[in-house]
Motif scaffolding. Structure first.
Motif, PDB file in Angstrom:
ATOM      1  N   LEU A 189     -10.151   1.568  -2.735  1.00 17.72           N
ATOM      2  CA  LEU A 189     -10.397   2.989  -2.992  1.00 17.72           C
ATOM      3  C   LEU A 189      -9.399   3.528  -4.027  1.00 17.72           C
ATOM      4  N   LEU A 190      -8.136   3.159  -3.858  1.00 20.06           N
ATOM      5  CA  LEU A 190      -7.104   3.660  -4.761  1.00 20.06           C
ATOM      6  C   LEU A 190      -7.305   3.091  -6.166  1.00 20.06           C
ATOM      7  N   ASN A 191      -7.697   1.819  -6.224  1.00 22.04           N
ATOM      8  CA  ASN A 191      -7.945   1.224  -7.540  1.00 22.04           C
ATOM      9  C   ASN A 191      -9.119   1.882  -8.242  1.00 22.04           C
ATOM     10  N   GLU A 192     -10.126   2.219  -7.467  1.00 24.66           N
ATOM     11  CA  GLU A 192     -11.262   2.882  -8.096  1.00 24.66           C
ATOM     12  C   GLU A 192     -10.840   4.244  -8.650  1.00 24.66           C
ATOM     13  N   ALA A 193     -10.051   4.964  -7.878  1.00 28.48           N
ATOM     14  CA  ALA A 193      -9.588   6.283  -8.335  1.00 28.48           C
ATOM     15  C   ALA A 193      -8.798   6.143  -9.638  1.00 28.48           C
ATOM     16  N   LYS A 194      -7.975   5.095  -9.712  1.00 32.77           N
ATOM     17  CA  LYS A 194      -7.179   4.884 -10.934  1.00 32.77           C
ATOM     18  C   LYS A 194      -8.092   4.595 -12.114  1.00 32.77           C
ATOM     19  N   VAL A 225       0.843  -1.210   0.000  1.00 32.91           N
ATOM     20  CA  VAL A 225       0.000   0.000   0.000  1.00 32.91           C
ATOM     21  C   VAL A 225       0.875   1.256   0.000  1.00 32.91           C
ATOM     22  N   TYR A 226       1.960   1.238   0.796  1.00 34.51           N
ATOM     23  CA  TYR A 226       2.849   2.399   0.821  1.00 34.51           C
ATOM     24  C   TYR A 226       3.430   2.657  -0.568  1.00 34.51           C
ATOM     25  N   ALA A 227       3.804   1.566  -1.233  1.00 33.56           N
ATOM     26  CA  ALA A 227       4.393   1.741  -2.565  1.00 33.56           C
ATOM     27  C   ALA A 227       3.359   2.353  -3.508  1.00 33.56           C
ATOM     28  N   MET A 228       2.151   1.862  -3.416  1.00 32.60           N
ATOM     29  CA  MET A 228       1.088   2.360  -4.279  1.00 32.60           C
ATOM     30  C   MET A 228       0.835   3.846  -4.004  1.00 32.60           C
TER      31      MET A 228
END
Ligand code: ARG
Length: 583
Positions: free
Chosen positions: A399-404, A248-251
């Motif tokens: 959440l991050l995948n959705e934003a992408k 997650v930190y890397a992402m």
């Protein structure tokens, strides 16, 4: 420039103190603001009005004394007293031109490194392990990281501490669940696979069955007393969970790694020492069998003293005990001068108590500053903490995948010609930056409403807007057929008001970066960036670059916008956000 005015005002105060006009024990916070109407100057201070009462004279009279005591400065052409006692400062254009050219020649001139480097220990992210990181972990991770980057940029020594919760009841649940599975299928090899599902199954049993819950608690005690089998399993759970955090930190482009993890379990052997030490210092009271520290200043609603419990009647230690051990470690082993904790505001009482006890027990030096940098909650449209439609916690990764994905659609609409590979790369940066920036741009201490639409918008104080402002400069530069090194031979001339405003904003970068570091508030940098980009838009409207009236003006303006681009890039990098050359 504010800084300049503040510093000469502070010199004047020192002079007035030694002249006996001002009382020696006053330490006023000097306020300097920008003046809207340039006919009245560029900057103004209300210092005389603030101090008039204690100086026992009229504000205007004090303003005159202050002006007389002000040291000369090249940057200031004129000083006027206005209205009830405002002191107005007029800034010299030549001085501004010099400053901006120096910065363009050497970017490092724009930000002064600190003259007093500190060792700052920063506690941030610090999730409870065993389950996946969820949206509740976003704020601590990214706000903390932005401040860490800023402190390092200013030349401080920063030690990151990811104080993960790796020693609590949740591990007892996992152990109890594992124990059952092994009993039921003694011959199967077990693959942990999705720790989240495993955790949820364990949690369900924990909530449904008191027998399971009791067994979980027993197993925590067994684990904490060093049982080999429990420890071995615990290590696997912990590692799986930490690996997940690292991805997650890397992402998120958060600069934490495995070396920064110092979790609750690391303090296990020190907890009894903490109790003994508090005992020796006469700070402990036993109440209902529990060891507590009572402090006069903490009372509950009924006015009764509120204890900080450090050891339970059953002998168990608590979150607070671990934090006392951690603060002592940070002081004594890490040699911190300054301790920062980026933790949910709701833990404010906890930290006030920890800091107070740590001081009384001499776990921290007198000169060490301890600050809880609390933050508000990320809410959904309903004003309640952000949840999935069914009311569950939202996994950060989802959440991050959705934003992408959303960013991908927008970018594709705008640029149908990009290759799939380019599209993905751009969308990944835009999506992640949008989420981060939306959060970082809000005042740290307030709650805010999460809106994917707003954060992905190309208008307003958003990451896409700023990333776009940056790419636009890149494309102007490209179309100019001028190489950046050629700009060296030209200087910046500030002729139009829009150019001056842009330059004046640029040289305030230093002041903003320092405030972000002092206050632990990255939103100040976001506001600055937004204002800078807005001035840039006005500048584009009024001042042609490629079609400028002559070659010197073209080069001057190019050089100015290249400096703007550098400031945007550096600022975004302090916020942990990557820039793009096209989008
Ligand atoms: N693990 C804790 C939680 O999730 C936060 C830890 C913050 N840091 C600390 N030193 N207490 O609430």
């Amino acid at each position: 420039m504010k800084e300049l005015v503040t510093s000469i005002l502070s010199d004047a105060i020192t002079t007035l103190k030694s002249d006996g006009i001002l009382n020696n024990d006053i330490t006023p916070t000097i306020q300097v603001t920008h003046v809207k109407d340039k006919a009245h100057g560029d900057l103004a201070s209300n210092l005389a009005m603030m101090l008039a009462k204690s100086a026992k004279c009229k504000p205007r009279d004090l303003a005159e004394s202050i002006v007389k005591a002000l040291p000369q400065h090249h940057g200031i052409t004129k000083i006027e007293i206005a209205g009830p006692g405002f002191i107005n400062f007029f800034i010299d254009d030549n001085w501004l031109t010099n400053q901006i050219n120096e910065a363009a020649e050497n970017f490092s001139k724009l930000v002064e490194k600190t003259r007093r480097p500190q060792t700052v220990v920063v506690d941030y992210s610090s999730p409870n392990l065993a389950k996946e990181m969820h949206v509740g972990h976003l704020r601590s991770s990214i706000i903390g990281d932005a401040v860490v980057r800023t402190l390092e940029y200013l030349g401080h020594k920063v030690i990151r501490q990811n104080h993960v919760g790796d020693w609590g009841t949740q591990f007892g649940m996992l152990l109890a669940h594992m124990e059952q599975i092994v009993k039921q299928h003694p011959n199967d090899s077990f693959n942990l696979g999705d720790l989240e599902i495993f955790y949820r199954e364990a949690k369900k049993q924990f909530d449904d069955s008191t027998k399971f819950a009791d067994r979980s608690r027993q197993l925590v005690v067994k684990l904490q007393s060093g049982d080999d089998y429990c420890l071995k399993l615990w290590k696997t759970f912990r590692l799986t969970s930490l690996n997940h955090c690292n991805s997650v930190y890397a992402m998120l482009n958060v600069s934490l790694n495995s070396q920064d993890v110092r979790g609750e379990s690391d303090y296990n052997n020190d907890l009894q020492n903490i109790i003994d030490d508090l005992e020796k210092k006469n700070l402990l009271t036993v109440s209902d069998g529990a060891s507590c520290v009572f402090l006069d200043e903490f009372t509950n609603q009924e006015g009764n003293p509120l204890p900080l419990i450090v050891k339970k009647a059953d002998g168990g230690f608590l979150y607070a005990t671990t934090d006392l051990a951690a603060i002592r470690y940070r002081q004594q082993k890490l040699k911190a001068n300054h301790l920062l904790y980026f933790v949910d505001q709701r833990q404010s009482l906890h930290f006030q108590q920890i800091f107070k006890v740590a001081r009384l027990a001499n776990f921290v030096d007198k000169t060490t500053q301890c600050e809880h940098m609390g933050f508000g909650t990320m809410n959904g449209d309903d004003g309640k903490p952000f949840k999935t439609r069914t009311g569950g916690t939202v996994k950060l990764v989802d959440l991050l995948n959705e934003a992408k994905t959303r960013a991908y659609t927008t970018v594709k609409q705008k640029n149908p010609d990009l290759t799939e590979d380019e599209l993905r790369k751009i969308a990944d940066v835009v999506g992640i930056s949008a989420v981060k920036y939306a959060d970082l741009s809000k005042n740290r201490t307030s709650d805010y409403t999460f809106s994917m639409d707003a954060m992905l918008s190309l208008q307003g104080n958003t990451a896409p807007y700023l990333l776009y402002a940056y790419t636009r400069i890149a494309s102007i530069l490209k179309n100019s057929n001028v190489e950046t090194h050629e700009l060296k031979f030209n200087s910046i001339h500030l002729k139009q008001e829009e150019e001056k405003q842009l330059a004046a904003k640029l040289i305030r970068f230093n002041e903003v970066v320092n405030r972000v570091a002092d206050k632990g508030s990255p939103h100040l940098l976001c506001t600055y960036l937004f204002e800078l980009s807005s001035l840039l838009s006005t500048f584009y409207e009024k001042c042609h670059i490629l079609k400028a009236e002559d070659a010197a003006t073209k080069m001057s303006r190019l050089k100015l916008v290249v400096l703007v681009a550098e400031v945007i890039k550096q600022s975004l990098s302090l916020l942990g956000i990557k820039t793009l050359d096209k989008m």
